[in-house]
Every structure is written in C-alpha cells, then in structure tokens.
Motif scaffolding. Sequence first.
Motif, mmCIF file in Angstrom:
data_model
loop_
_atom_site.group_PDB
_atom_site.id
_atom_site.type_symbol
_atom_site.label_atom_id
_atom_site.label_comp_id
_atom_site.label_asym_id
_atom_site.label_seq_id
_atom_site.Cartn_x
_atom_site.Cartn_y
_atom_site.Cartn_z
ATOM 1 N N ASP A 1 9.523 -19.319 19.006
ATOM 2 C CA ASP A 1 10.904 -19.224 18.539
ATOM 3 C C ASP A 1 11.792 -20.157 19.357
ATOM 4 N N HIS B 1 8.606 -12.898 21.504
ATOM 5 C CA HIS B 1 8.963 -12.272 20.232
ATOM 6 C C HIS B 1 9.950 -11.116 20.365
ATOM 7 N N HIS C 1 2.904 -16.148 20.413
ATOM 8 C CA HIS C 1 4.253 -15.580 20.260
ATOM 9 C C HIS C 1 4.245 -14.064 20.030
ATOM 10 N N ASN D 1 7.344 -16.862 15.000
ATOM 11 C CA ASN D 1 7.474 -16.512 13.579
ATOM 12 C C ASN D 1 8.630 -17.255 12.920
ATOM 13 N N HIS D 2 9.763 -17.392 13.630
ATOM 14 C CA HIS D 2 10.897 -18.101 13.016
ATOM 15 C C HIS D 2 10.588 -19.583 12.835
ATOM 16 N N ASP E 1 11.501 -17.604 23.530
ATOM 17 C CA ASP E 1 12.535 -17.302 22.539
ATOM 18 C C ASP E 1 13.930 -17.871 22.862
HETATM 19 FE FE LIG Z 1 9.826 -13.889 17.151
#
Ligand SMILES: [Fe+2]
Length: 320
Positions: A56, A262, A189, A86-87, A19
Amino acid sequence: MLKLYKEKERDLVILNLTDPQLDNNEWNTDAGQILCYTVEELIHRTNPDLITVTGDLAWQSQMESYDKFGQLMEKCGVPWTFVLGNHDNEGGADHSREICNIVSRHGGCLFEQGDAEMGCGNFVILTEEDGKPAVGLIFMDSHIAHFYDVDGVEYERDDGLNEAQLRWYREQVEALEKLGCHHSAVFMHIPVPEFMTAYNEALAVPADALTIEKSYDPDSWNEPYKDSFGIRLENNNIVGPDDGFFDLICELGHTKALICGHEHINCAVIKYKGVSLVFGLKAGRGCYWRPEMNGGTVITANAEGIKEIRHEFVEATHFW
Ligand SMILES: [Fe+2]
C-alpha cells in the motif's frame, strides 16, 4: 535471485516501512511532511542496509504519488525494495505492473516482477557476507482483499497466495538451502490468518486494557509468548481461504519471520510455532493511523538467523 552484500562483522539491518498510502495531493500537506520526517528520522536512528516496504505504497489510481514515493526512497540513498498491497493491486494485473515500473525505476531499488502467474513482485534477495550466504529475504505478492458483510459484521477475505506461489516458495527455500542459506524472512502485505490465532493465544490481559507501554511487560502475555510486544487495535476478521502458507512455512522450517502490514493500527509481534509474526509499524498518517503508532520496524539478521525485531516509534505531533 538478487543479491545484497552485507558488511562484515555487523548484523544486517533492515528497516521495514508499511502502508504509507498517500494520494497525489497529500505530499504537499502535513501528511507528506510527516511521512518524509518519519523516514528521515528512522534512517538517522537505524542506519539500515536495506529498506523494505510492505505494501500500500499509495492509492492505485494515484500514479503521481507512486512516483513521489519512489523519489523519497531514492533520496534516502539506501538499497530498498517493496511488495504490493491490496490497494496497489486494485487496478488489475497490467496496472499493478505499471505501478511496479514507476516505483522501481527509482535508484537503489532491488526488485523483480517475477512470473506473472504469481502476481507482481515475487522474488528473493540473498544477502551475503564475505562470499558466504547470510539470510534469505523472500518477497511475495498477497494480491487484493474483498470486504463483505455477514450479519452486520464486516469480514475481509483476501485472495491468499496461489498454488504457483506456494510451489515457488518451496523451490526458493530448497534453492537457498542448497546455497548454504539456512534462514529466511518473508515480506508480504496481507497477514496470514494465524496472526489472529497467535494474538488471541498470547494475550494474558483483556485486549482493551493493553497499551503500547504495557505490551512491553511480560505479564501482559501468556506462556510461551512472554517476548511478545505491540498492540492490535483492529481486527479485520481475516477469513481468507486457507492457502496453507503458514503450514508450509512450519513444514519447511526455513522462514523465521513473516513481516506484514495492511492493518494500520496493529503493531503486535508474536513468535508463534517458531515463526515471528510481525505486524509492521505503519509509517505516516496515510488513509488512517494512530499518531502513537507511527514509525517503522527494524529487523537485524546474520548467517545464524534473525537476531532482533523491534519497532522504532517516531513522534510527529509537531506537524499539526
Ligand atoms: Fe492494505
């Protein structure tokens, strides 16, 4: 299947970063300095054979930042790889592929897009020593996450792994077994819901009384979780569909560590049902962070399996 050759008579050292998540402009601020310093310091301390990044990498619309992150990895001069977070996935499938192309063109990157039915970046790296398989490293795309509100409580629902991925994972484990590789680690993630169950079962003290220092005291943990460490300051109420991935891992008995990211202010590591569930320690201050939870996670392994998992904390307070 990609290959990575490991040095003889030395355990494989994997440095996991997670991240980093800077935007285009932050590279020129103290946030960029903190990330670069953290990575440099971790490499100096750990001398890794491979750097893994559990998602991320930046913010989905910030293409310059993805390129800068790739440049940083290339500069490290160590083979490296990543999964999407996810991003990274928020812009849709074509955009995710573009991000993968931008990032993975930087030198030393071991990466395969994999079958598009499974998302972007489902692949295996087989490590070998002296022509013999050591540990298998399995990388999976955990897609995106949605947030929604139920009676004032924010819940997070991730898309989970799809059926094609579960089939693929089983096939990869069978293929690794056939090659004589009997241990693997999975990198993705978004954590599976069992991370939450494991933490709640393992913790022997009130959650708000646990500090990083106290988390290294076995008295903080119940039997049989005495070798746990790390704290969980954020609980995203993960209620993703039960995709059955953790049950599948247990059924096949091949994967001994599941390394995720995450949740930026979580760094708990708990062995649950024979599998080390690892919240990777976040690198840098991108998006949100706790300065005392900055650094990376080191995983050492050889043909006999995962040897050690530990966090390397990097203090970076001198940048502000
Ligand atoms: Fe995330």
